[in-house]
Design an enzyme around this catalytic site. Structure first.
Site, PDB file in Angstrom:
ATOM      1  N   HIS A 153      11.016 -14.004  -2.678  1.00  0.00           N
ATOM      2  CA  HIS A 153      10.205 -14.540  -1.562  1.00  0.00           C
ATOM      3  C   HIS A 153      10.058 -13.502  -0.441  1.00  0.00           C
ATOM      4  O   HIS A 153       9.864 -13.870   0.708  1.00  0.00           O
ATOM      5  CB  HIS A 153      10.816 -15.818  -0.984  1.00  0.00           C
ATOM      6  CG  HIS A 153      11.152 -16.846  -2.021  1.00  0.00           C
ATOM      7  ND1 HIS A 153      10.301 -17.858  -2.384  1.00  0.00           N
ATOM      8  CD2 HIS A 153      12.259 -16.982  -2.802  1.00  0.00           C
ATOM      9  CE1 HIS A 153      10.868 -18.600  -3.328  1.00  0.00           C
ATOM     10  NE2 HIS A 153      12.051 -18.077  -3.606  1.00  0.00           N
ATOM     11  N   SER A 274      -5.408   8.445  11.036  1.00  0.00           N
ATOM     12  CA  SER A 274      -6.406   7.574  11.640  1.00  0.00           C
ATOM     13  C   SER A 274      -7.289   8.413  12.554  1.00  0.00           C
ATOM     14  O   SER A 274      -6.850   9.420  13.103  1.00  0.00           O
ATOM     15  CB  SER A 274      -5.691   6.488  12.448  1.00  0.00           C
ATOM     16  OG  SER A 274      -6.494   6.060  13.524  1.00  0.00           O
ATOM     17  N   LYS A 280      -0.621   7.708  13.382  1.00  0.00           N
ATOM     18  CA  LYS A 280      -0.652   7.008  12.094  1.00  0.00           C
ATOM     19  C   LYS A 280      -0.525   7.915  10.882  1.00  0.00           C
ATOM     20  O   LYS A 280      -1.033   9.012  10.842  1.00  0.00           O
ATOM     21  CB  LYS A 280      -1.970   6.245  11.963  1.00  0.00           C
ATOM     22  CG  LYS A 280      -2.090   5.143  12.978  1.00  0.00           C
ATOM     23  CD  LYS A 280      -1.490   3.869  12.477  1.00  0.00           C
ATOM     24  CE  LYS A 280      -2.615   3.101  11.844  1.00  0.00           C
ATOM     25  NZ  LYS A 280      -2.250   1.869  11.282  1.00  0.00           N
ATOM     26  N   GLU A 287      -3.075   1.683  -1.142  1.00  0.00           N
ATOM     27  CA  GLU A 287      -4.005   0.619  -0.748  1.00  0.00           C
ATOM     28  C   GLU A 287      -5.253   0.628  -1.637  1.00  0.00           C
ATOM     29  O   GLU A 287      -5.749  -0.419  -2.041  1.00  0.00           O
ATOM     30  CB  GLU A 287      -4.425   0.795   0.708  1.00  0.00           C
ATOM     31  CG  GLU A 287      -3.286   0.582   1.692  1.00  0.00           C
ATOM     32  CD  GLU A 287      -3.671   1.035   3.088  1.00  0.00           C
ATOM     33  OE1 GLU A 287      -4.541   0.404   3.703  1.00  0.00           O
ATOM     34  OE2 GLU A 287      -3.117   2.044   3.562  1.00  0.00           O
TER      35      GLU A 287
END
Ligand code: ARG
Length: 443
Positions: A153, A274, A280, A287
């Site tokens: 979980h 970024s 970043k 992704e």
């Protein structure tokens, strides 16, 4: 047009563009040419055309192949790759070129080309998977004792090692290889000789072309041979599962390089920045792999839907098989190609993993097991430990800092060996986890 004899008008330009598969089937040129070479070899051997003629055609097909490979010949101005090669042959050999298509149809030809291509690509995908397994095996060996929390979980659950976690992916990718093997073995039959749908009246040898092209045997039923695309569906499904595995792995990579986890750091060559936020470092590869899983599933559904309720035998709908299966093949390959070096170059932040494992009571089951081993019924032990967790949370303690007298307040079975018993190392080492990946994975 190969078929223009019966028509009195040129094809409408839009229809021509709509009908043409050349922009996407030109990648089949190699398969088309070696298929034609096998076909024409057989025509010569079976005396359907002269041996000398057959040899001339073979030589010219080889020249065409060389010219395409060396960019001397551009693939254009034809309805599809089959027409292109035949037109080019006829340009070069005149009337003799027109003998190539004896005892053959584009229907068995395209079925053949696509099978040859799918076979080749199954092997290419397998190569990538094997490379991935090598990287994973190496990481497993390095991180046999890198203790971390396992999750259920997405909540901290019990202590494991990074090796055990990664080995789960090893098992998945090994199954993927067996799925590709199954698909390969089932599809390894040649459709050539099925003609348009009903075979041919020429005395061909399907055995010869089948064995020349490396198939196990010719397909039994000519209508099935030209209309079967099960192997595309099977490969698309096997790719779906590979992508699903990669997407689960990617999701973990994304989580693990977040500031909240900090379990790994990606190499700068495998992360992006970024345009506005200078701090970043984004896990774009993971992704994208996760995102591309969607389009691969889409290809699979497109193929299934295209084939749904399609009457026998060949229908032009089937031209739509190519872009879908090509895209799934291309996508899984580029995903694996970038994922593998991303994985092998990433830094594992062992200390962070361990530190995180010390929070979250991941040895709670072991505390309960400690009592159960002393004769306390497990369900009661579970309740007792639950109370201890609640107390620790209230007091900002954990099992290693909770004083012995507090343990003993809830159960007299606790003794001072409890601290040693539930150390993370002990909890990990005493588990019957499979630590034999070296033996298992190298098989
Ligand atoms: N371009 C066609 C395809 O990809 C080749 C087969 C054409 N056959 C035909 N009977 N029109 O399916």
């Amino acid at each position: 047009m190969l078929w223009k004899g019966r028509f009195s008008k040129e094809l409408n330009q839009d229809v021509n563009d709509f009908n043409s598969s050349l922009p996407f089937d030109k990648r089949l040129y190699y398969e088309d040419i070696i298929g034609s070479i096998a076909h024409v070899t057989m025509l010569g051997d079976c005396n359907i055309i002269d041996k000398e003629e057959s040899n001339k055609i073979i030589d010219e097909l080889n020249n065409i192949l060389k010219d395409i490979d060396s960019d001397k010949l551009e693939i254009k101005d034809a309805e599809d790759i089959h027409s292109f090669i035949e037109q080019e042959l006829t340009k070069r050999l005149g009337t003799l070129g027109k003998k190539l298509h004896t005892a053959r149809s584009r229907n068995d030809q395209v079925a053949l080309d696509l099978r040859l291509y799918v076979k080749k690509e199954i092997n290419n995908i397998k190569k990538y998977l094997k490379e991935l397994l090598l990287v994973l095996n190496k990481l497993c060996l390095e991180h046999e004792n890198t203790i971390m929390s396992g999750y259920t979980h997405l909540q901290k659950a019990q202590p494991i090692s990074l090796a055990i976690h990664l080995d789960a992916y090893v098992q998945m990718f090994k199954r993927d290889i067996t799925r590709l093997d199954d698909c390969y073995n089932r599809m390894n039959e040649s459709p050539l000789g099925a003609g348009a749908l009903a075979g041919t009246t020429h005395p061909i040898s399907q055995e010869e072309t089948s064995s020349l092209l490396g198939f196990n045997k010719p397909m039994i039923n000519t209508m099935d041979a030209v209309s079967d695309r099960d192997y595309c569906l099977e490969l698309a499904s096997a790719i779906n599962i590979i992508m699903m595995h990669l997407s689960r792995f990617s999701e973990e990579i994304v989580l693990w390089c977040s500031n909240e986890f900090k379990y790994i750091e990606l190499d700068d060559a495998f992360a992006t920045g970024s345009s506005i936020m200078p701090q970043k470092k984004n896990p774009d590869i993971a992704e994208l792999v996760r995102g591309k899983t969607g389009r691969v599933y889409g290809n699979s559904i497109a193929l299934l839907t295209m084939l749904k309720a399609l009457p026998l035998a060949y229908n032009k709908d089937m031209q739509e098989d190519k872009e879908a299966i090509f895209d799934s093949i291309d996508t899984v390959k580029i995903c694996l190609k970038t994922f593998i070096p991303m994985l092998s170059s990433m830094k594992v932040l062992k200390d962070n993993m361990k530190e995180a494992a010390h929070k979250g009571f991941i040895n709670a089951t072991d505390v309960a097991d400690y009592l159960a081993k002393k004769g306390v019924p497990f369900r009661e032990a579970y309740q007792i430990v639950g109370k201890l967790v609640a107390y620790c949370l209230e007091q900002d303690l954990d099992f290693s800092t909770l004083p012995l007298n507090k343990y003993q307040e809830v159960s007299s079975f606790f003794e001072d060996d409890i601290y040693q018993e539930i150390s993370l190392e002990n909890c990990f080492n005493k588990r019957n986890l499979n630590k034999n990946w070296l033996d298992n994975n190298n098989k």
